[in-house]
Design an enzyme around this catalytic site. Sequence first.
Site, PDB file in Angstrom:
ATOM      1  N   CYS A   2      34.354  53.834  40.095  1.00 44.69           N
ATOM      2  CA  CYS A   2      34.617  54.835  39.119  1.00 44.69           C
ATOM      3  C   CYS A   2      35.826  54.444  38.384  1.00 44.69           C
ATOM      4  O   CYS A   2      36.892  54.321  39.001  1.00 44.69           O
ATOM      5  CB  CYS A   2      34.786  56.565  39.912  1.00 44.69           C
ATOM      6  SG  CYS A   2      33.479  56.889  40.798  1.00 44.69           S
ATOM      7  N   ARG A  28      34.144  49.181  37.147  1.00 47.33           N
ATOM      8  CA  ARG A  28      34.488  49.832  38.313  1.00 47.33           C
ATOM      9  C   ARG A  28      33.422  50.839  38.729  1.00 47.33           C
ATOM     10  O   ARG A  28      33.290  51.512  39.684  1.00 47.33           O
ATOM     11  CB  ARG A  28      35.727  50.901  37.777  1.00 47.33           C
ATOM     12  CG  ARG A  28      36.736  50.190  37.520  1.00 47.33           C
ATOM     13  CD  ARG A  28      37.986  51.267  37.046  1.00 47.33           C
ATOM     14  NE  ARG A  28      38.456  51.971  38.527  1.00 47.33           N
ATOM     15  CZ  ARG A  28      39.164  51.451  39.239  1.00 47.33           C
ATOM     16  NH1 ARG A  28      39.820  50.355  39.072  1.00 47.33           N
ATOM     17  NH2 ARG A  28      39.806  52.107  40.334  1.00 47.33           N
ATOM     18  N   TRP A  75      30.543  55.078  40.057  1.00 46.52           N
ATOM     19  CA  TRP A  75      29.946  54.521  41.197  1.00 46.52           C
ATOM     20  C   TRP A  75      29.673  55.860  42.374  1.00 46.52           C
ATOM     21  O   TRP A  75      30.492  55.999  43.007  1.00 46.52           O
ATOM     22  CB  TRP A  75      30.945  53.313  41.698  1.00 46.52           C
ATOM     23  CG  TRP A  75      30.300  52.293  42.879  1.00 46.52           C
ATOM     24  CD1 TRP A  75      29.607  51.348  42.409  1.00 46.52           C
ATOM     25  CD2 TRP A  75      30.209  52.467  44.086  1.00 46.52           C
ATOM     26  NE1 TRP A  75      29.282  50.602  43.690  1.00 46.52           N
ATOM     27  CE2 TRP A  75      29.673  51.487  44.682  1.00 46.52           C
ATOM     28  CE3 TRP A  75      30.711  53.357  45.153  1.00 46.52           C
ATOM     29  CZ2 TRP A  75      29.573  51.276  46.070  1.00 46.52           C
ATOM     30  CZ3 TRP A  75      30.809  53.151  46.302  1.00 46.52           C
ATOM     31  CH2 TRP A  75      30.007  51.914  46.963  1.00 46.52           C
ATOM     32  N   ASN A 101      37.926  59.971  40.950  1.00 49.82           N
ATOM     33  CA  ASN A 101      37.516  58.707  41.736  1.00 49.82           C
ATOM     34  C   ASN A 101      38.022  58.971  43.006  1.00 49.82           C
ATOM     35  O   ASN A 101      39.147  59.346  43.278  1.00 49.82           O
ATOM     36  CB  ASN A 101      38.487  57.679  40.879  1.00 49.82           C
ATOM     37  CG  ASN A 101      38.291  56.456  41.693  1.00 49.82           C
ATOM     38  OD1 ASN A 101      39.068  55.606  41.602  1.00 49.82           O
ATOM     39  ND2 ASN A 101      37.212  56.251  42.629  1.00 49.82           N
ATOM     40  N   GLY A 102      37.206  59.002  43.942  1.00 51.36           N
ATOM     41  CA  GLY A 102      37.471  59.052  45.439  1.00 51.36           C
ATOM     42  C   GLY A 102      36.637  59.883  46.168  1.00 51.36           C
ATOM     43  O   GLY A 102      35.461  59.519  45.739  1.00 51.36           O
ATOM     44  N   GLU A 480      32.059  31.131  50.451  1.00 48.62           N
ATOM     45  CA  GLU A 480      32.263  31.988  49.073  1.00 48.62           C
ATOM     46  C   GLU A 480      31.129  31.573  48.033  1.00 48.62           C
ATOM     47  O   GLU A 480      30.585  32.576  47.124  1.00 48.62           O
ATOM     48  CB  GLU A 480      33.723  31.279  48.197  1.00 48.62           C
ATOM     49  CG  GLU A 480      34.194  32.024  47.100  1.00 48.62           C
ATOM     50  CD  GLU A 480      34.019  33.349  46.838  1.00 48.62           C
ATOM     51  OE1 GLU A 480      33.928  34.082  47.553  1.00 48.62           O
ATOM     52  OE2 GLU A 480      34.192  33.818  45.481  1.00 48.62           O
ATOM     53  N   LYS A 484      29.021  34.490  46.240  1.00 45.45           N
ATOM     54  CA  LYS A 484      28.779  34.687  44.872  1.00 45.45           C
ATOM     55  C   LYS A 484      27.323  34.887  44.512  1.00 45.45           C
ATOM     56  O   LYS A 484      26.720  35.645  43.706  1.00 45.45           O
ATOM     57  CB  LYS A 484      29.323  33.508  43.938  1.00 45.45           C
ATOM     58  CG  LYS A 484      30.780  33.256  43.891  1.00 45.45           C
ATOM     59  CD  LYS A 484      31.278  34.233  42.867  1.00 45.45           C
ATOM     60  CE  LYS A 484      31.826  35.394  43.610  1.00 45.45           C
ATOM     61  NZ  LYS A 484      33.238  35.536  44.044  1.00 45.45           N
ATOM     62  N   GLU A 487      25.757  38.179  45.338  1.00 46.35           N
ATOM     63  CA  GLU A 487      26.243  39.365  44.555  1.00 46.35           C
ATOM     64  C   GLU A 487      25.618  39.364  43.394  1.00 46.35           C
ATOM     65  O   GLU A 487      25.329  40.366  43.195  1.00 46.35           O
ATOM     66  CB  GLU A 487      27.568  38.872  44.247  1.00 46.35           C
ATOM     67  CG  GLU A 487      28.600  39.423  45.261  1.00 46.35           C
ATOM     68  CD  GLU A 487      30.222  39.125  44.692  1.00 46.35           C
ATOM     69  OE1 GLU A 487      30.895  40.244  44.595  1.00 46.35           O
ATOM     70  OE2 GLU A 487      30.616  38.087  44.302  1.00 46.35           O
ATOM     71  N   HIS A 503      22.461  24.591  65.539  1.00 43.13           N
ATOM     72  CA  HIS A 503      22.200  25.500  66.608  1.00 43.13           C
ATOM     73  C   HIS A 503      21.344  26.846  66.268  1.00 43.13           C
ATOM     74  O   HIS A 503      21.581  27.755  66.746  1.00 43.13           O
ATOM     75  CB  HIS A 503      23.643  25.726  67.212  1.00 43.13           C
ATOM     76  CG  HIS A 503      24.310  24.524  67.856  1.00 43.13           C
ATOM     77  ND1 HIS A 503      24.172  24.229  69.007  1.00 43.13           N
ATOM     78  CD2 HIS A 503      25.262  23.720  67.152  1.00 43.13           C
ATOM     79  CE1 HIS A 503      24.889  23.164  69.027  1.00 43.13           C
ATOM     80  NE2 HIS A 503      25.706  22.831  68.029  1.00 43.13           N
ATOM     81  N   LYS A 603      34.218  46.738  41.305  1.00 40.21           N
ATOM     82  CA  LYS A 603      35.257  45.876  41.229  1.00 40.21           C
ATOM     83  C   LYS A 603      36.213  46.002  42.488  1.00 40.21           C
ATOM     84  O   LYS A 603      36.583  44.886  43.181  1.00 40.21           O
ATOM     85  CB  LYS A 603      35.791  45.526  40.018  1.00 40.21           C
ATOM     86  CG  LYS A 603      36.881  44.524  39.826  1.00 40.21           C
ATOM     87  CD  LYS A 603      36.347  43.582  39.562  1.00 40.21           C
ATOM     88  CE  LYS A 603      37.554  42.211  39.597  1.00 40.21           C
ATOM     89  NZ  LYS A 603      36.626  41.100  39.888  1.00 40.21           N
TER      90      LYS A 603
HETATM   91  C1  F6R Z   1      33.473  39.285  45.587  1.00 36.70           C
HETATM   92  C2  F6R Z   1      34.049  40.326  45.225  1.00 36.70           C
HETATM   93  C3  F6R Z   1      34.495  41.105  46.619  1.00 36.70           C
HETATM   94  C4  F6R Z   1      35.830  41.180  46.737  1.00 36.70           C
HETATM   95  C5  F6R Z   1      36.400  42.232  47.814  1.00 36.70           C
HETATM   96  C6  F6R Z   1      37.840  42.474  48.064  1.00 36.70           C
HETATM   97  O1  F6R Z   1      33.248  38.694  44.292  1.00 36.70           O
HETATM   98  O2  F6R Z   1      34.689  40.710  44.229  1.00 36.70           O
HETATM   99  O3  F6R Z   1      34.003  40.632  47.703  1.00 36.70           O
HETATM  100  O4  F6R Z   1      36.649  40.094  46.907  1.00 36.70           O
HETATM  101  O5  F6R Z   1      35.709  43.656  47.372  1.00 36.70           O
HETATM  102  O6  F6R Z   1      38.380  42.886  46.783  1.00 36.70           O
HETATM  103  P1  F6R Z   1      39.871  43.065  46.674  1.00 36.70           P
HETATM  104  O7  F6R Z   1      40.467  41.602  46.520  1.00 36.70           O
HETATM  105  O8  F6R Z   1      40.158  43.742  45.517  1.00 36.70           O
HETATM  106  O9  F6R Z   1      40.617  43.505  47.877  1.00 36.70           O
END
Ligand code: F6R
Length: 608
Positions: A2, A28, A75, A101-102, A480, A484, A487, A503, A603
């Site tokens: 949000c 957000r 969100w 937001n929350g 990672e 990616k 996601e 395994h 985000k």
């Molecule tokens: C992946 C991504 C999420 C964040 C995770 C932690 O691309 O963006 O997996 O890495 O939500 O977020 P932060 O770093 O803000 O604590």
Amino acid sequence: MCGIIGVVQKRGDVAPFIHQALKRLEYRGYDSVGVTTIHNQKLYMKKDKGKVDEVHRRLNLDDMPGSIGIGHTRWATHGIPSMLNSHPHFDCNSEIAVVHNGVIDNFLELKTELSRKGHVFKSETDTEIIPHMLEDYIKNGLNLVDAVKKTAQRIEGTYAIVVMSTKEKDNKIVCTRDGNPLVIGKKKDVTYVSSDIPAFLPMTNDMILLLDGELACLSSEGVKIEKLFDNTEIERESIKISWTADQAQKSGYPHFMLKEIHEQPEAIRNTLRLREEIIEEAARMIHDSKRVFMLAMGTSGHAAMTGRHMFASIAGILPSFELASDFPDTVYGSLTEEDCIIAITQSGETTDTISAVKYAKEKRAKIIAITNVVGSSITRLADHTIITQAGPEIGVAATKTFMVQLTSLALIALALAKRSGFTNSESLMKKRDFLDKIPDIISDVISRNEERARKLAGELYEQPSLLFLGRGVSISTVEEAALKLKEISYNHAEAYSAGESKHGPIALVHDGFPVFFVVPNDETRNRMIGNIMEMKARGAHVISVISKDDKELVELSNFVFTIPEQIEPEFSTMAFIVPLQLFSYYMALRKGYDPDMPRNLAKSVTVL
Ligand code: F6R
């Protein structure tokens, strides 16, 4: 989770600015959008399900009168994405508007109480109780500020709330927070409040932080901040933010994600310029501790995994890496004041990480935070903070913030090694010099691999599943890469240690099954070749990320991404991840998805 914006200015309509600010906050949350303004003591409202551009096309968000207004991108938590569940929410008479937001934990109890009093609710959200509570307090003679204070005393959970009312004679916005971010921006005759700085960055670099348990009253003249519960007024200087508005624009790139991948060399350069004493202090705290725990989530967790390897191999210190979400459960009550926590979070707001840090603080462990956001929640909990220098990251998938997390962990590892004496000074100097070269190497990695990433996405976009294998430090690289891909292209992908792949995961492999191998030229290389042979023998389609001159691996692979230079082994993730970031970006495009706004994600994740 949000995005919130509020603006009050002396003259002129605020709606076009709010519309643009919401676009900048859209990372957000993008389930719905809403704007409310006040003009001549009357509320105007437009809101609907969908992204900002879609809702604007339907409703024209620019066309609303009023020099005061609030806006929200959602969100969804409580209630499906729908027009009725979109913020702002209102009281029974449409005089008070609220964005939030929350999550309000006790909303059901409060809703029942308000319903009994005759309040009628239109949405399924937790937020809607707020305007109705405000309505009650104002009916009983309180002004808006006092009504917000009373309301805040009764709600439990986390919140950043921004409200305005037609009943207030002067144009004013009242806001408060507990657990979710709010920052205030100021320029002549205009005051802004938002969940994040990029919302008002094109207008001002002067920012004032609002902290938990504080309330701010905004007018076009300025802002008055006070303690939420005891009326003490707070004088707080504004901070000049070094981020530029251009950093929060796409600047000719089709997506923020691609722009941010290309910005990685610059982000590393800026982070390498961090003041030495900031890094030294982190190294001192780690060195003087009995045990070291790295805590993080998602991509930041992968940075922690790589950082752990750097610390061990350069400084001879092996921290534990724990998912912040599981931390209190995995440390089994053993944490003490002799321990040190390194919390890594680009946003500085991730609730899982914040909660773990709060727990560690209760146990009196020392806290080092690595974050990209000045003034974020983690910075107020930490004993020592390192602010990485990526500039604003707008794409939901973390790329350049990952890179700067790795950069600062590398700097700490080098400083730590000076204290521990684990690596001789000549090797340390060589590694430090190498870090200075990394930005140019990454630029080269991008130019030699971007077109190839697009090509490979064209070949693999119909594959239902992909496997990523690595060893040693490259396990975090493949983790990672798989994250990616999941996601933003919604492709099933699994990452494994190549050792572990025999395994179980090898049972997945059949003729043409794509298996990615990350093979730096380090001590894992020959064992990785063994794993490639095993997979090839079962028909795997082998895609490798390799050093440029590794002819043997070119021969063994169906497709290669190449890294131009011999990379210092501990830093290989920084170069080897880049082609795989590009690959996931082009997979998302090839499959017709928006890589900047992946479904179901936001985000910063501010729920447990
Ligand atoms: C992946 C991504 C999420 C964040 C995770 C932690 O691309 O963006 O997996 O890495 O939500 O977020 P932060 O770093 O803000 O604590």
